[in-house]
Design a protein around this motif. Structure first.
Motif, PDB file in Angstrom:
ATOM      1  N   GLN A 192     -10.237  13.009  -2.013  1.00 27.02           N
ATOM      2  CA  GLN A 192      -9.151  13.929  -2.357  1.00 27.02           C
ATOM      3  C   GLN A 192      -8.544  14.592  -1.128  1.00 27.02           C
ATOM      4  O   GLN A 192      -7.323  14.663  -0.967  1.00 27.02           O
ATOM      5  CB  GLN A 192      -9.685  14.993  -3.316  1.00 27.02           C
ATOM      6  CG  GLN A 192      -8.626  15.661  -4.167  1.00 27.02           C
ATOM      7  CD  GLN A 192      -9.261  16.471  -5.291  1.00 27.02           C
ATOM      8  OE1 GLN A 192     -10.255  17.164  -5.071  1.00 27.02           O
ATOM      9  NE2 GLN A 192      -8.704  16.381  -6.488  1.00 27.02           N
ATOM     10  N   LEU A 193      -9.401  15.098  -0.251  1.00 32.00           N
ATOM     11  CA  LEU A 193      -8.917  15.787   0.947  1.00 32.00           C
ATOM     12  C   LEU A 193      -8.191  14.823   1.881  1.00 32.00           C
ATOM     13  O   LEU A 193      -7.126  15.155   2.423  1.00 32.00           O
ATOM     14  CB  LEU A 193     -10.085  16.446   1.679  1.00 32.00           C
ATOM     15  CG  LEU A 193      -9.716  17.229   2.956  1.00 32.00           C
ATOM     16  CD1 LEU A 193      -8.733  18.348   2.636  1.00 32.00           C
ATOM     17  CD2 LEU A 193     -10.971  17.787   3.623  1.00 32.00           C
ATOM     18  N   ALA A 244       0.009   3.490   3.858  1.00 34.94           N
ATOM     19  CA  ALA A 244       0.778   4.413   3.007  1.00 34.94           C
ATOM     20  C   ALA A 244       1.526   5.435   3.850  1.00 34.94           C
ATOM     21  O   ALA A 244       2.681   5.769   3.568  1.00 34.94           O
ATOM     22  CB  ALA A 244      -0.157   5.114   2.019  1.00 34.94           C
ATOM     23  N   ILE A 245       0.884   5.940   4.890  1.00 37.82           N
ATOM     24  CA  ILE A 245       1.536   6.891   5.808  1.00 37.82           C
ATOM     25  C   ILE A 245       2.744   6.225   6.463  1.00 37.82           C
ATOM     26  O   ILE A 245       3.843   6.782   6.495  1.00 37.82           O
ATOM     27  CB  ILE A 245       0.545   7.375   6.885  1.00 37.82           C
ATOM     28  CG1 ILE A 245      -0.494   8.322   6.256  1.00 37.82           C
ATOM     29  CG2 ILE A 245       1.270   8.078   8.022  1.00 37.82           C
ATOM     30  CD1 ILE A 245      -1.671   8.639   7.175  1.00 37.82           C
ATOM     31  N   TYR A 287      -0.928  12.613   3.058  1.00 35.47           N
ATOM     32  CA  TYR A 287       0.409  12.796   2.481  1.00 35.47           C
ATOM     33  C   TYR A 287       1.160  13.914   3.206  1.00 35.47           C
ATOM     34  O   TYR A 287       2.324  13.754   3.562  1.00 35.47           O
ATOM     35  CB  TYR A 287       0.288  13.113   0.989  1.00 35.47           C
ATOM     36  CG  TYR A 287       1.625  13.100   0.272  1.00 35.47           C
ATOM     37  CD1 TYR A 287       2.160  11.906  -0.209  1.00 35.47           C
ATOM     38  CD2 TYR A 287       2.355  14.280   0.099  1.00 35.47           C
ATOM     39  CE1 TYR A 287       3.386  11.883  -0.850  1.00 35.47           C
ATOM     40  CE2 TYR A 287       3.586  14.263  -0.546  1.00 35.47           C
ATOM     41  CZ  TYR A 287       4.089  13.068  -1.017  1.00 35.47           C
ATOM     42  OH  TYR A 287       5.316  13.047  -1.642  1.00 35.47           O
ATOM     43  N   ARG A 288       0.480  15.032   3.436  1.00 37.92           N
ATOM     44  CA  ARG A 288       1.110  16.160   4.135  1.00 37.92           C
ATOM     45  C   ARG A 288       1.482  15.784   5.576  1.00 37.92           C
ATOM     46  O   ARG A 288       2.455  16.294   6.122  1.00 37.92           O
ATOM     47  CB  ARG A 288       0.167  17.360   4.152  1.00 37.92           C
ATOM     48  CG  ARG A 288       0.026  18.088   2.824  1.00 37.92           C
ATOM     49  CD  ARG A 288       1.336  18.742   2.404  1.00 37.92           C
ATOM     50  NE  ARG A 288       1.801  19.712   3.367  1.00 37.92           N
ATOM     51  CZ  ARG A 288       1.472  20.987   3.399  1.00 37.92           C
ATOM     52  NH1 ARG A 288       0.624  21.465   2.485  1.00 37.92           N
ATOM     53  NH2 ARG A 288       1.946  21.797   4.321  1.00 37.92           N
ATOM     54  N   PHE A 289       0.705  14.878   6.146  1.00 43.07           N
ATOM     55  CA  PHE A 289       0.925  14.431   7.517  1.00 43.07           C
ATOM     56  C   PHE A 289       2.325  13.843   7.699  1.00 43.07           C
ATOM     57  O   PHE A 289       2.919  13.942   8.759  1.00 43.07           O
ATOM     58  CB  PHE A 289      -0.132  13.385   7.870  1.00 43.07           C
ATOM     59  CG  PHE A 289      -0.160  12.979   9.313  1.00 43.07           C
ATOM     60  CD1 PHE A 289      -0.865  13.715  10.245  1.00 43.07           C
ATOM     61  CD2 PHE A 289       0.491  11.833   9.731  1.00 43.07           C
ATOM     62  CE1 PHE A 289      -0.909  13.330  11.573  1.00 43.07           C
ATOM     63  CE2 PHE A 289       0.458  11.437  11.056  1.00 43.07           C
ATOM     64  CZ  PHE A 289      -0.249  12.187  11.986  1.00 43.07           C
ATOM     65  N   THR A 290       2.843  13.222   6.632  1.00 39.68           N
ATOM     66  CA  THR A 290       4.146  12.553   6.712  1.00 39.68           C
ATOM     67  C   THR A 290       5.322  13.512   6.473  1.00 39.68           C
ATOM     68  O   THR A 290       6.466  13.156   6.730  1.00 39.68           O
ATOM     69  CB  THR A 290       4.246  11.427   5.662  1.00 39.68           C
ATOM     70  OG1 THR A 290       4.242  12.020   4.351  1.00 39.68           O
ATOM     71  CG2 THR A 290       3.078  10.479   5.774  1.00 39.68           C
ATOM     72  N   TYR A 295       0.830  -1.203   0.000  1.00 37.30           N
ATOM     73  CA  TYR A 295       0.000   0.000   0.000  1.00 37.30           C
ATOM     74  C   TYR A 295       0.867   1.256   0.000  1.00 37.30           C
ATOM     75  O   TYR A 295       1.607   1.501   0.952  1.00 37.30           O
ATOM     76  CB  TYR A 295      -0.936   0.010   1.211  1.00 37.30           C
ATOM     77  CG  TYR A 295      -1.947  -1.108   1.204  1.00 37.30           C
ATOM     78  CD1 TYR A 295      -2.915  -1.188   0.208  1.00 37.30           C
ATOM     79  CD2 TYR A 295      -1.937  -2.096   2.184  1.00 37.30           C
ATOM     80  CE1 TYR A 295      -3.842  -2.215   0.187  1.00 37.30           C
ATOM     81  CE2 TYR A 295      -2.859  -3.125   2.179  1.00 37.30           C
ATOM     82  CZ  TYR A 295      -3.809  -3.179   1.184  1.00 37.30           C
ATOM     83  OH  TYR A 295      -4.716  -4.204   1.164  1.00 37.30           O
ATOM     84  N   GLN A 296       0.785   2.003  -1.074  1.00 36.37           N
ATOM     85  CA  GLN A 296       1.562   3.233  -1.222  1.00 36.37           C
ATOM     86  C   GLN A 296       0.633   4.356  -1.675  1.00 36.37           C
ATOM     87  O   GLN A 296      -0.457   4.112  -2.195  1.00 36.37           O
ATOM     88  CB  GLN A 296       2.677   3.035  -2.267  1.00 36.37           C
ATOM     89  CG  GLN A 296       3.603   1.861  -2.011  1.00 36.37           C
ATOM     90  CD  GLN A 296       4.578   2.092  -0.878  1.00 36.37           C
ATOM     91  OE1 GLN A 296       4.760   3.218  -0.425  1.00 36.37           O
ATOM     92  NE2 GLN A 296       5.231   1.030  -0.432  1.00 36.37           N
TER      93      GLN A 296
END
Length: 346
Positions: free
Chosen positions: A27-28, A63-64, A34-37, A15-16
């Motif tokens: 989307q959100l 993914a995170i 993604y920004r969290f990482t 899972y990526q």
């Protein structure tokens, strides 16, 4: 460089972010995840993702974890399903190793915990989770939690713990819209080397309003049928398989079946729904159930009111009016109603 995974419960590397199918419905959630990482010490350190089964919550959790580990393999990143956390805690109590359990979870950099609703009515486990979250939050460590509904709607969870869930960002993942469903089908077909045209994918997607798992299941059934019959996948074949599936799924929709579906979705009991309780979660689930019965059955307004604790027919009319208002305001509760409507009407 080899990535070191947690020995407790590992991150699933398949899972990526790049193979998560993006659309308006998610989307959100994808952007925030993604920004969290990107910055482990930014202004928020708790992310709460919620949505029904099969919409990609677990995919984003993994993914995170994968992205964080790829960028720094020394980080202690733990993915754990809620049931495993509870069982690990019970085993630790039995083995007199609860301090080791506490130290383990409170010493990590990133905690990814799936399906938090399984903590419902588990008082001792909730207490331990509460203390763990407090410790991690004070240390500015990262926490990502998933659930099948908004924190306030999770029954059997104490209010203190619910308040912790709301400390960070709370983001919903909604059922995929048409274009996303088409892209999911095309992606899964490519992934499994299935010859599927855009036109056929669109035909299948128009007939389905569900989740990723169900779309994948439908695609596999059509693929197996094409192999068995030694024919290409055509709209005729897809229609034939879908008609069979819809026939099996056909339900006798009545008041009780709708009440059961809605109460299960919101993690409440039917007795709560038909009671005089006025908490927001109860009231909104009641309004959704009433409106669904009005739209999907031929029961009179009076019959519907009686089925909800002998309420007046004007209460039913008001419920329908409120759902219509939520639609105009584009509130999450309307999307919950829409999901349930499609589920019951499919």
């Amino acid at each position: 460089m080899k990535i070191k995974l947690s020995t407790y419960t590992g991150i699933n590397q398949k899972y990526q972010f790049h193979n998560f199918i993006e659309g308006k419905s998610n989307q959100l959630a994808l952007y925030v995840s993604y920004r969290f990482t990107n910055n482990l010490k930014n202004f928020y350190n708790l992310l709460f993702l919620y949505g029904k089964s099969g919409l990609g919550k677990t995919h984003l959790l993994h993914a995170i974890g994968n992205k964080i580990l790829i960028e720094d393999y020394r980080k202690k990143v733990i993915y754990v399903h809620s049931e495993n956390f509870i069982q690990n805690m019970i085993n630790s109590l039995k083995n007199n190793s609860i301090e080791k359990f506490k130290n383990y979870y409170r010493s990590i950099d990133v905690l990814l915990i799936d399906d938090i609703q399984f903590f419902s009515n588990k008082k001792r486990s909730q207490e331990e989770l509460f203390n763990t979250l407090n410790t991690l939050f004070e240390k500015r460590q990262k926490i990502v939690i998933t659930a099948n509904c908004y924190p306030s709607y999770i029954s059997g969870i104490n209010e203190c713990l619910k308040s912790r869930f709301k400390w960070g960002l709370t983001i919903s993942i909604n059922p995929p819209e048409l274009n996303t469903r088409i892209n999911i089908l095309l992606h899964k077909a490519l992934e499994n080397k299935i010859n599927l045209t855009y036109e056929i994918a669109k035909f299948i997607a128009r007939k389905s309003y569900s989740n990723v798992r169900e779309l994948e299941g439908i695609l596999k059934k059509i693929h197996i049928a094409s192999l068995f019959n030694k024919e290409k996948i055509t709209i005729h074949l897809a229609k034939k398989i879908l008609n069979k599936l819809m026939k099996y799924k056909k339900k006798n929709i009545d008041i009780l079946s709708i009440q059961k579906t809605v109460s299960k979705y919101f993690n409440i009991t039917i007795s709560d729904m038909i009671s005089k309780k006025r908490s927001q979660s109860i009231v909104q689930s009641r309004q959704i159930a009433m409106t669904l019965i009005k739209k999907l059955t031929k029961y009179s307004l009076s019959d519907i009111g009686i089925a909800f604790g002998k309420k007046n027919h004007t209460t039913v009319l008001y419920a329908c009016k409120k759902i219509n208002q939520f639609k105009k305001q584009k509130k999450q509760i309307y999307y919950d109603f829409l999901y349930l409507f499609n589920q019951l009407n499919s």
